[in-house]
Design a protein around this motif. Structure first.
Motif, mmCIF file in Angstrom:
data_model
loop_
_atom_site.group_PDB
_atom_site.id
_atom_site.type_symbol
_atom_site.label_atom_id
_atom_site.label_comp_id
_atom_site.label_asym_id
_atom_site.label_seq_id
_atom_site.Cartn_x
_atom_site.Cartn_y
_atom_site.Cartn_z
ATOM 1 N N GLY A 217 71.835 32.601 27.963
ATOM 2 C CA GLY A 217 73.233 33.014 27.906
ATOM 3 C C GLY A 217 73.971 32.924 29.228
ATOM 4 N N VAL A 218 73.289 33.259 30.343
ATOM 5 C CA VAL A 218 73.963 33.235 31.640
ATOM 6 C C VAL A 218 74.368 31.817 32.016
ATOM 7 C CG1 VAL A 218 73.694 33.672 34.115
ATOM 8 C CG2 VAL A 218 72.874 35.327 32.464
ATOM 9 N N SER A 219 73.470 30.866 31.782
ATOM 10 C CA SER A 219 73.793 29.463 32.081
ATOM 11 C C SER A 219 74.997 29.000 31.261
ATOM 12 C CB SER A 219 72.587 28.567 31.785
ATOM 13 O OG SER A 219 71.502 28.910 32.612
ATOM 14 N N LEU A 220 75.031 29.381 29.988
ATOM 15 C CA LEU A 220 76.148 28.987 29.125
ATOM 16 C C LEU A 220 77.446 29.660 29.556
ATOM 17 C CD1 LEU A 220 74.372 29.091 25.648
ATOM 18 C CD2 LEU A 220 75.202 27.060 26.825
ATOM 19 N N LEU A 221 77.367 30.939 29.913
ATOM 20 C CA LEU A 221 78.550 31.644 30.403
ATOM 21 C C LEU A 221 79.038 31.028 31.714
ATOM 22 C CD1 LEU A 221 77.434 35.298 29.613
ATOM 23 C CD2 LEU A 221 79.416 34.154 28.600
ATOM 24 N N SER A 222 78.102 30.621 32.575
ATOM 25 C CA SER A 222 78.465 30.005 33.850
ATOM 26 C C SER A 222 79.170 28.668 33.640
ATOM 27 C CB SER A 222 77.215 29.801 34.711
ATOM 28 O OG SER A 222 76.584 31.031 34.987
ATOM 29 N N ILE A 223 78.672 27.889 32.689
ATOM 30 C CA ILE A 223 79.308 26.598 32.374
ATOM 31 C C ILE A 223 80.703 26.835 31.817
ATOM 32 C CG2 ILE A 223 79.199 24.591 30.836
ATOM 33 C CD1 ILE A 223 76.087 24.846 31.068
ATOM 34 N N THR A 224 80.825 27.815 30.929
ATOM 35 C CA THR A 224 82.129 28.152 30.354
ATOM 36 C C THR A 224 83.102 28.574 31.452
ATOM 37 O OG1 THR A 224 81.051 28.876 28.313
ATOM 38 C CG2 THR A 224 83.323 29.594 28.658
ATOM 39 N N ALA A 225 82.608 29.376 32.401
ATOM 40 C CA ALA A 225 83.451 29.842 33.512
ATOM 41 C C ALA A 225 83.937 28.673 34.355
ATOM 42 C CB ALA A 225 82.672 30.826 34.377
ATOM 43 N N ALA A 226 83.059 27.706 34.577
ATOM 44 C CA ALA A 226 83.428 26.553 35.408
ATOM 45 C C ALA A 226 84.462 25.665 34.711
ATOM 46 C CB ALA A 226 82.178 25.742 35.746
ATOM 47 N N ASP A 227 84.383 25.596 33.387
ATOM 48 C CA ASP A 227 85.271 24.703 32.629
ATOM 49 C C ASP A 227 86.619 25.336 32.293
ATOM 50 O OD1 ASP A 227 83.295 22.837 32.668
ATOM 51 O OD2 ASP A 227 82.586 23.213 30.633
ATOM 52 N N ALA A 228 86.674 26.670 32.241
ATOM 53 C CA ALA A 228 87.858 27.350 31.709
ATOM 54 C C ALA A 228 88.947 27.533 32.772
ATOM 55 C CB ALA A 228 87.467 28.709 31.143
#
Length: 391
Positions: A217-228
């Protein structure tokens, strides 16, 4: 199925969709019967069988869409019923239409009720939703081919996840996995924003926090944060990570999977609500580190300092927004409690902020904590004597 539909229109539409589904089910039964008969006939009937099979597949697809529509309509109908009842209660109590400030019909996470009865009324509405629609059916909609259905479903799940009593059922039914899948698979900003909000709600529970970590989940949240770019999406992501930062057992894994870096990346947004969640995450992480050091579990410099968070912490220690300032003041106190961080904090300008907090902070408990922390550190005391700072 638009947001402008009245309660009566919604009810009629639900009845129509239900009748269509029944008709589709009858048609599917009829076609299956025909298909069975033709399958037993001579080879010359193969073309007809293939034709019937194609019709049957189309009918099954249409039936699935109708079922999705019915679930969506039922949940919308329940929401409208709840809102209408809430409006009546507020109007009855005040005698004026101006008193109703509205319920957040987007069903977004972190919502706050406007009237005293809202909490109980909403829980009753949620219970009805579970009973009439069924959690499994709602979760199944998260994988719908229809984008509008997906968006509606993720909002419902986020709303359900906001109630602690529902969180265990959602996770046990595979809801967490489905929400993480949405972050991984879909680029739609609305879907990702609400999915992150639902994950943030689920991350308030310690057992769920460990599952979120275990499922990447943290990796996915981090990717989302970078893209948003959307502040609301970043607020939800930061809120989810901030909740994970409060779990002592997850610190090393959280850091190694980019959780701290993600929080520091989110500060580019600059929105106070977003920065408040970032500051909360840093304060949670610093508190866990402090507890670990006191218990002898952790040694060495703070991971926050190692990952470059100190400049932002110092910069925002006197932020004009009270929620940000309070979180950062606490974070500085927690970091300063361990001598191994003292030299970095002095070179980074944090000593001056600690002195200011010990003198000027409006909260007595934080002011006292800062004063005790400065007094207990030989390195800080030596530096203050050198600078002739009275404390």
């Amino acid at each position: 199925m638009g947001p402008g539909l009245s309660f009566a229109d919604m009810k009629k539409l639900l009845e129509k969709e239900t009748n269509l589904r029944k008709a589709a089910e009858e048609e599917v039964k009829h076609l299956k019967s025909q298909l069975g008969q033709h399958s037993q006939s001579e080879a010359g009937g193969d073309t007809e069988v293939l034709k019937l099979r194609k019709i049957l597949e189309d009918e099954a697809h249409q039936k699935k869409k109708l079922e999705e529509e019915i679930i969506v309509l039922r949940s919308q109908l329940l929401q409208l019923t709840f809102e209408a009842d809430q409006m009546r209660r507020c109007l009855d109590r005040s005698g004026s239409g101006n008193a109703f400030t509205g319920l957040d019909s987007s069903m977004s996470p972190f919502r706050h009720s406007q009237c005293k009865e809202t909490g109980n009324g909403h829980k009753a509405s949620i219970a009805t939703l579970f009973e009439q629609v069924g959690l499994q059916k709602i979760l199944a909609l998260l994988e719908s081919e229809d984008a509008n259905v997906r968006i509606h479903a993720v909002k419902v799940v986020a709303n359900l996840a906001a109630e602690e009593a529902n969180q265990k059922k959602i996770v046990e039914s595979g809801g967490l996995t489905s929400l993480l899948m949405l972050l991984r698979s879909f680029e739609d900003e609305t879907v990702r924003r609400v999915a992150a909000g639902a994950i943030a709600n689920l991350a308030m529970n310690e057992a769920n926090q460990e599952l979120i970590m275990a499922e990447g989940g943290v990796s996915l949240l981090s990717i989302t944060a970078a893209d948003a770019d959307d502040p609301q999406t970043l607020r939800m992501v930061a809120g989810a990570i901030a909740n994970l930062c409060g779990n002592d057992k997850l610190q090393m894994k959280l850091r190694s999977e980019g959780g701290i870096k993600a929080l520091l990346g989110i500060v580019r947004c600059g929105h106070p609500d977003v920065l408040s969640q970032v500051a909360r995450g840093i304060a949670n992480f610093a508190k866990c580190e402090s507890r670990g050091s006191t218990q002898g579990i952790k040694s060495g410099r703070s991971l926050l300092i190692e990952d470059g968070a100190l400049p932002w912490i110092v910069q925002n220690a006197n932020n004009e927004a009270a929620p940000i300032r309070r979180h950062i003041e606490l974070a500085l106190c927690h970091l300063a409690q361990h001598e191994v961080n003292a030299k970095d904090m002095i070179s980074g300008g944090a000593l001056w902020e600690l002195v200011r907090i010990s003198r000027d902070c409006s909260r007595e408990d934080i002011r006292s904590l800062a004063h005790r922390t400065l007094n207990s550190s030989p390195t800080f005391r030596s530096e203050m004597r050198r600078l002739r700072i009275e404390y």
